[in-house]
Design an enzyme around this catalytic site. Structure first.
Site, PDB file in Angstrom:
ATOM      1  N   GLU A  44       1.021  -1.042  -0.308  1.00  0.00           N
ATOM      2  CA  GLU A  44      -0.106  -0.101  -0.255  1.00  0.00           C
ATOM      3  C   GLU A  44       1.151   1.350  -0.108  1.00  0.00           C
ATOM      4  O   GLU A  44       2.197   0.397  -0.081  1.00  0.00           O
ATOM      5  CB  GLU A  44      -1.063   0.160   1.014  1.00  0.00           C
ATOM      6  CG  GLU A  44      -2.037  -1.184   1.135  1.00  0.00           C
ATOM      7  CD  GLU A  44      -3.264  -1.223   2.170  1.00  0.00           C
ATOM      8  OE1 GLU A  44      -2.805  -0.351   3.090  1.00  0.00           O
ATOM      9  OE2 GLU A  44      -4.252  -1.832   1.546  1.00  0.00           O
ATOM     10  N   CYS A  53      -1.638  -4.428  -5.346  1.00  0.00           N
ATOM     11  CA  CYS A  53      -2.016  -5.489  -4.990  1.00  0.00           C
ATOM     12  C   CYS A  53      -1.555  -7.070  -5.777  1.00  0.00           C
ATOM     13  O   CYS A  53      -0.270  -6.711  -5.722  1.00  0.00           O
ATOM     14  CB  CYS A  53      -3.770  -5.978  -5.536  1.00  0.00           C
ATOM     15  SG  CYS A  53      -5.192  -4.767  -6.071  1.00  0.00           S
ATOM     16  N   GLU A  55      -1.489  -9.592  -6.360  1.00  0.00           N
ATOM     17  CA  GLU A  55      -1.163 -11.173  -7.252  1.00  0.00           C
ATOM     18  C   GLU A  55      -0.783  -9.837  -8.895  1.00  0.00           C
ATOM     19  O   GLU A  55      -0.091 -10.796  -9.614  1.00  0.00           O
ATOM     20  CB  GLU A  55      -2.865 -10.403  -8.236  1.00  0.00           C
ATOM     21  CG  GLU A  55      -4.346 -11.754  -7.776  1.00  0.00           C
ATOM     22  CD  GLU A  55      -5.066 -10.890  -6.703  1.00  0.00           C
ATOM     23  OE1 GLU A  55      -4.303  -9.698  -5.748  1.00  0.00           O
ATOM     24  OE2 GLU A  55      -5.931 -11.024  -6.345  1.00  0.00           O
ATOM     25  N   CYS A  89      -6.452  -6.201 -11.340  1.00  0.00           N
ATOM     26  CA  CYS A  89      -5.847  -7.247 -11.995  1.00  0.00           C
ATOM     27  C   CYS A  89      -6.399  -7.684 -12.553  1.00  0.00           C
ATOM     28  O   CYS A  89      -5.508  -9.553 -13.561  1.00  0.00           O
ATOM     29  CB  CYS A  89      -5.823  -8.152 -10.347  1.00  0.00           C
ATOM     30  SG  CYS A  89      -4.392  -6.889  -8.690  1.00  0.00           S
TER      31      CYS A  89
HETATM   32  N1  THU Z   1      -6.219  -6.142  -3.145  1.00  0.00           N
HETATM   33  C1  THU Z   1      -5.524  -7.068  -3.359  1.00  0.00           C
HETATM   34  O1  THU Z   1      -4.577  -7.224  -3.358  1.00  0.00           O
HETATM   35  N2  THU Z   1      -5.722  -7.873  -4.493  1.00  0.00           N
HETATM   36  C2  THU Z   1      -6.830  -8.047  -4.549  1.00  0.00           C
HETATM   37  O2  THU Z   1      -7.498  -8.917  -5.296  1.00  0.00           O
HETATM   38  C3  THU Z   1      -7.773  -7.453  -3.759  1.00  0.00           C
HETATM   39  C4  THU Z   1      -7.186  -6.207  -3.066  1.00  0.00           C
HETATM   40  C5  THU Z   1      -5.394  -5.321  -2.094  1.00  0.00           C
HETATM   41  C6  THU Z   1      -4.907  -4.259  -2.311  1.00  0.00           C
HETATM   42  C7  THU Z   1      -5.330  -3.085  -0.946  1.00  0.00           C
HETATM   43  O3  THU Z   1      -4.469  -3.308  -0.165  1.00  0.00           O
HETATM   44  C8  THU Z   1      -6.325  -3.855   0.058  1.00  0.00           C
HETATM   45  O4  THU Z   1      -6.236  -5.090  -0.971  1.00  0.00           O
HETATM   46  C9  THU Z   1      -7.567  -3.416   0.090  1.00  0.00           C
HETATM   47  O5  THU Z   1      -7.852  -2.969  -1.049  1.00  0.00           O
END
Ligand code: THU
Length: 137
Positions: A44, A53, A55, A89
């Site tokens: 983040e 994210c 993925e 993603c």
């Molecule tokens: N997030 C992911 O890493 N992958 C996903 O497919 C859904 C969302 C993360 C992004 C952010 O850091 C947190 O989850 C909340 O959205």
């Protein structure tokens, strides 16, 4: 590599998540066609939109190491529920593993296996650009 093993690797990757804002940890484990695994976690940022994210972290790590052929991606979050890949993603997965599988795990030890095409039907791909290019010729 079994789906259960891949989910275990994703769970370990989840521990590395940098999530001071959402506290929502996500881990991913990407299996290449050659049998290698690349992991990813969400990273983040104080400027929220700069967040990456789990993925995409895994896919970008793999591509930057020369891999472009993938079979499966396992995803586990800290919510305890099945967590599907976000829209951005899905679009990145469409670029590299349209015929791949998405493996999700929850805290009950259940596993959901989906074909990527079920998760993002009618994906926009390089084929769309090619049709456009041919029309312009
Ligand atoms: N997030 C992911 O890493 N992958 C996903 O497919 C859904 C969302 C993360 C992004 C952010 O850091 C947190 O989850 C909340 O959205």
């Amino acid at each position: 590599m079994t789906n259960i093993e891949l989910l275990e690797i994703a769970k370990n990757a989840r521990e590395k998540a940098y999530v001071p804002y959402s506290h929502f940890q996500v881990g991913a484990a990407l299996l290449t066609k050659s049998g290698k695994v690349y992991t990813g976690c969400n990273v983040e940022n104080a400027s929220y939109g700069a967040t990456n994210c789990a993925e995409r972290t895994a896919i970008f790590k793999a591509v930057s190491e020369g891999e472009q052929q993938f079979d499966k991606i396992a995803i586990v979050s800290s919510s305890g529920e099945f967590t599907f890949p976000c829209g951005i993603c899905r679009q990145v997965i469409a670029e590299f593993m349209k015929d791949g599988e998405i493996i999700l795990g929850n805290d009950q030890g259940e596993i959901k296996t989906l074909q990527f095409k079920e998760v993002l039907p009618f994906a926009f791909t390089e084929a769309d650009l090619e049709i456009n290019r041919q029309k312009k010729e």
